[in-house]
Design a protein around this motif. Structure first.
Motif, short mmCIF file in Angstrom:
data_model
loop_
_atom_site.label_atom_id
_atom_site.label_comp_id
_atom_site.label_asym_id
_atom_site.label_seq_id
_atom_site.Cartn_x
_atom_site.Cartn_y
_atom_site.Cartn_z
N LEU A 43 0.96 -1.03 0.21
CA LEU A 43 0.10 -0.08 -0.09
C LEU A 43 0.99 1.28 0.08
N ARG A 44 0.27 2.30 -0.71
CA ARG A 44 1.03 3.71 -0.82
C ARG A 44 0.50 4.80 -0.25
N PRO A 45 0.36 4.79 1.13
CA PRO A 45 -0.34 5.90 1.90
C PRO A 45 0.19 7.21 1.33
N ASP A 46 -0.72 8.22 1.46
CA ASP A 46 -0.26 9.60 1.05
C ASP A 46 -0.86 10.45 2.02
N PRO A 47 -0.09 11.34 3.12
CA PRO A 47 1.13 11.64 2.86
C PRO A 47 2.14 10.35 3.60
N CYS A 48 3.55 10.84 3.28
CA CYS A 48 4.59 9.96 3.51
C CYS A 48 4.93 10.05 5.07
N TRP A 49 5.24 11.20 5.48
CA TRP A 49 5.40 11.43 6.99
C TRP A 49 5.14 12.86 7.40
N SER A 50 4.60 13.11 8.65
CA SER A 50 4.65 14.51 9.18
C SER A 50 5.72 14.67 10.31
N HIS A 51 6.01 15.85 10.43
CA HIS A 51 6.88 16.26 11.54
C HIS A 51 6.11 17.20 12.35
N ALA A 52 5.55 16.59 13.52
CA ALA A 52 4.63 17.55 14.27
C ALA A 52 5.66 18.31 15.35
N LEU A 53 5.18 19.67 15.68
CA LEU A 53 5.83 20.41 16.64
C LEU A 53 4.92 20.74 17.71
N PRO A 54 5.74 20.92 18.90
CA PRO A 54 4.97 21.24 20.06
C PRO A 54 3.81 22.24 20.32
N ASP A 55 4.12 23.26 19.42
CA ASP A 55 3.09 24.49 19.30
C ASP A 55 1.91 24.25 18.42
N GLY A 56 1.92 22.92 17.85
CA GLY A 56 0.97 22.53 16.77
C GLY A 56 1.26 22.86 15.30
N SER A 277 -10.56 4.77 18.99
CA SER A 277 -10.91 5.40 17.56
C SER A 277 -9.89 6.19 17.28
N PRO A 278 -9.43 6.62 16.28
CA PRO A 278 -8.48 7.48 15.67
C PRO A 278 -8.25 8.99 16.49
N VAL A 279 -7.12 8.81 16.70
CA VAL A 279 -6.64 10.18 17.56
C VAL A 279 -6.53 11.55 16.87
N GLU A 280 -6.75 12.65 17.34
CA GLU A 280 -6.60 13.70 16.77
C GLU A 280 -5.31 14.53 17.13
N PHE A 281 -4.50 14.76 16.19
CA PHE A 281 -3.16 15.63 16.69
C PHE A 281 -3.36 16.97 16.47
N ARG A 282 -2.67 17.58 17.42
CA ARG A 282 -2.92 19.00 17.49
C ARG A 282 -2.38 19.59 16.27
N TYR A 384 1.18 16.82 21.72
CA TYR A 384 1.19 16.56 20.43
C TYR A 384 -0.17 15.90 20.17
N VAL A 385 -0.59 15.00 21.05
CA VAL A 385 -1.88 14.29 20.82
C VAL A 385 -2.82 14.37 21.89
N PRO A 386 -3.61 15.47 21.92
CA PRO A 386 -4.19 15.68 23.30
C PRO A 386 -5.22 14.68 23.91
N ASP A 387 -5.54 13.74 22.83
CA ASP A 387 -6.76 12.75 23.32
C ASP A 387 -6.17 11.48 23.21
N LEU A 388 -4.69 11.29 23.22
CA LEU A 388 -4.26 9.88 23.19
C LEU A 388 -4.36 9.18 24.47
#
Length: 478
Positions: A43-56, A277-282, A384-388
């Motif tokens: 499988l070839r998911p898109d996007p490939c990767w994200s870099h999350a920063l603490p400020d959202g 369920s799936p989480v919500e990233f900041r 990063y993930v408030p509901d994790l």
């Protein structure tokens, strides 16, 4: 390290340990072996990767380079232009890089080497990032890939590792095996069986019997013996292969000495999470769709401190955890509506001597792993993930000691079959005298990540070793 199991709860299929296909995109092996006929599908998911920063904020790499550059331009127009340049340079070198992966390494000789290329191959991550990029955010985006091979920001070779990872993912994507990485292993086993081979599982090898410089038998933990074979091809970690299974008497004092000094690399800890369920990233929904998320401050100093702590035996105060969004990449791995995540925490010490955070008193991983996992979850939830934390249905933590017991190749809880360092790469991997898949025992070959081109699911060491074995047998490669 390419298995898929219900680690947390029934119906939640986690990869143990590898999840993504990157450098195996270079390999002709899947087509040569017809793996697609045996259930292998990528499988070839898109996007490939994200870099999350603490400020959202975040940076995301997409399969389309124009989308990636538009994303980087939000932080730095200069860095977006540099990314295009780096990608163009990669495309120009792609054929040579692919060839270097899929051939045995050359004998070690730097004479006649392009000085700029040789400098880059040894350049530290910090030096290369400072030379090529402007924004700290882009440096963190690219630099976090060096964590995958245990390269600290100021170590030789980290810049090349970060560039190669980033550009390969930009070129091919961060692909996953449908149904789990274990389906790759299953497809390979099916190919063996289709050609009349036998596959045994749960058959722990305790000794390789050697007579007159040749392996003549294998002893198993249950007392069984396997004899009468022509050769052995071992994808095991080179240290136990040489020191435990073959032994110094078979390999000689010099090779045994070198293998005792073989650097193992950085230990890791893995946290498996079954989610309600799936989480919500900041950082927003794009991060939630990314198969990888690298969460960190925009600072190479942050990564440097992690290595300083871990190598000093201290549990990091603010650990880095690679977030693998298993179910975002492949929804079929979980029951409907649920989610699955894996956190690869790296680097961590193999032997704990202290805690940089000051709150964990335990010095044994059996007692320290759960409070340290709490620290990881708390940090991710806070930044990063408030509901994790609220969505965790089940959690399973594998410390470096656990990993070593569960996965034979994870010596000291490492995941690369030996540190990827300039003096443990190419024709020097794993050690001088064993750099081209042969061992001191005539009919025993090394064909795993402890050989060229190194760690990761590349399929290259095995294919390269197979072609060399055929040549040694006087047979033509297909």
């Amino acid at each position: 390290m390419t298995g898929t199991e219900e680690v947390t709860l029934p119906g939640f299929w986690s990869d143990t340990h590898a999840i993504c296909i990157q450098f195996a995109n270079f390999s002709p092996a899947p087509a040569e072996l017809g793996l697609a006929d045996h259930g292998f599908e990528m499988l070839r998911p898109d996007p490939c990767w994200s870099h999350a920063l603490p400020d959202g904020r975040s940076l995301t790499v997409y399969r389309d380079v124009d989308e990636t550059c538009a994303e980087l331009a939000r932080h730095s127009e200069s860095d977006a232009a540099t990314w295009r340049t780096l990608y163009r340079e990669f495309l120009e070198q792609e054929s040579a890089i692919t060839g270097s992966f899929n051939e045995p390494p050359p004998e070690v000789d730097v004479s006649g080497t392009d000085p700029d290329g040789y400098r880059f191959s040894l350049q530290s991550l910090r030096s290369w990032c400072d030379e090529r990029f402007v924004s700290d955010e882009t440096k963190a985006l690219v630099g976090s890939w060096a964590m995958h091979v245990g390269a600290a920001p100021d170590e030789a070779g980290g810049g090349f590792a970060a560039w190669l990872f980033s550009m390969v993912v930009q070129r091919y994507g961060n692909n996953v095996v449908k149904g789990g990485m274990g389906n790759l292993t299953g497809a390979l086993a099916a190919v063996v069986q289709a050609h009349g081979g036998e596959v045994r599982t749960g058959a722990e090898v305790t000794r390789i019997a050697v007579e007159h410089g040749r392996a003549v038998g294998i002893e198993l933990a249950d007392g069984d013996h396997i004899d009468g074979f022509g050769l052995l091809a071992a994808s095991s970690h080179p240290r136990p292969l040489v020191l435990d299974l073959l032994g110094e008497r078979a390999v000689g004092e010099r090779i045994a000495h070198r293998m005792r000094n073989y650097e193992l690399g950085q230990s890791v800890m893995v946290i498996y999470l079954a989610l309600d369920s799936p989480v919500e990233f900041r950082a927003g929904p794009t991060a939630g769709r990314s198969v990888y998320v690298h969460p960190s401050p925009p600072s190479l100093d942050y990564f440097a401190q992690l290595y300083c702590d871990a190598r000093g035996g201290r549990l990091p105060a603010e650990p880095f955890a690679l977030i693998c969004n298993d179910s975002a990449a492949d929804a079929g791995r979980v029951p409907p509506g649920r989610a699955l995540m894996k956190l690869v925490v790296q680097p961590v010490p193999h032997r704990i001597t202290g805690d940089a955070g000051g709150s964990i008193r335990a010095r044994d991983w059996s007692q320290a792993k759960e409070p340290f996992a709490d620290r990881v979850i708390d940090l991710l939830t806070r930044n990063y993930v408030p509901d994790l934390a609220d969505k965790i249905l089940a959690r399973v933590v594998h410390s470096p000691v656990d990993l070593e017991q569960i996965l034979p190749s994870a010596v000291h809880g490492t995941n690369s079959q030996g540190a990827m360092l300039p003096y443990q790469a190419g024709g020097l991997r794993p050690v001088p005298g064993m750099g081209r898949y042969r061992t001191p025992v005539d009919n025993v070959y090394l064909c795993g990540s402890g050989a060229h081109p190194g760690p990761g699911v590349t399929m290259a060491p095995g294919r390269n070793a197979a072609r060399l074995i055929l040549a040694d047998l006087g047979l033509a490669a297909p």
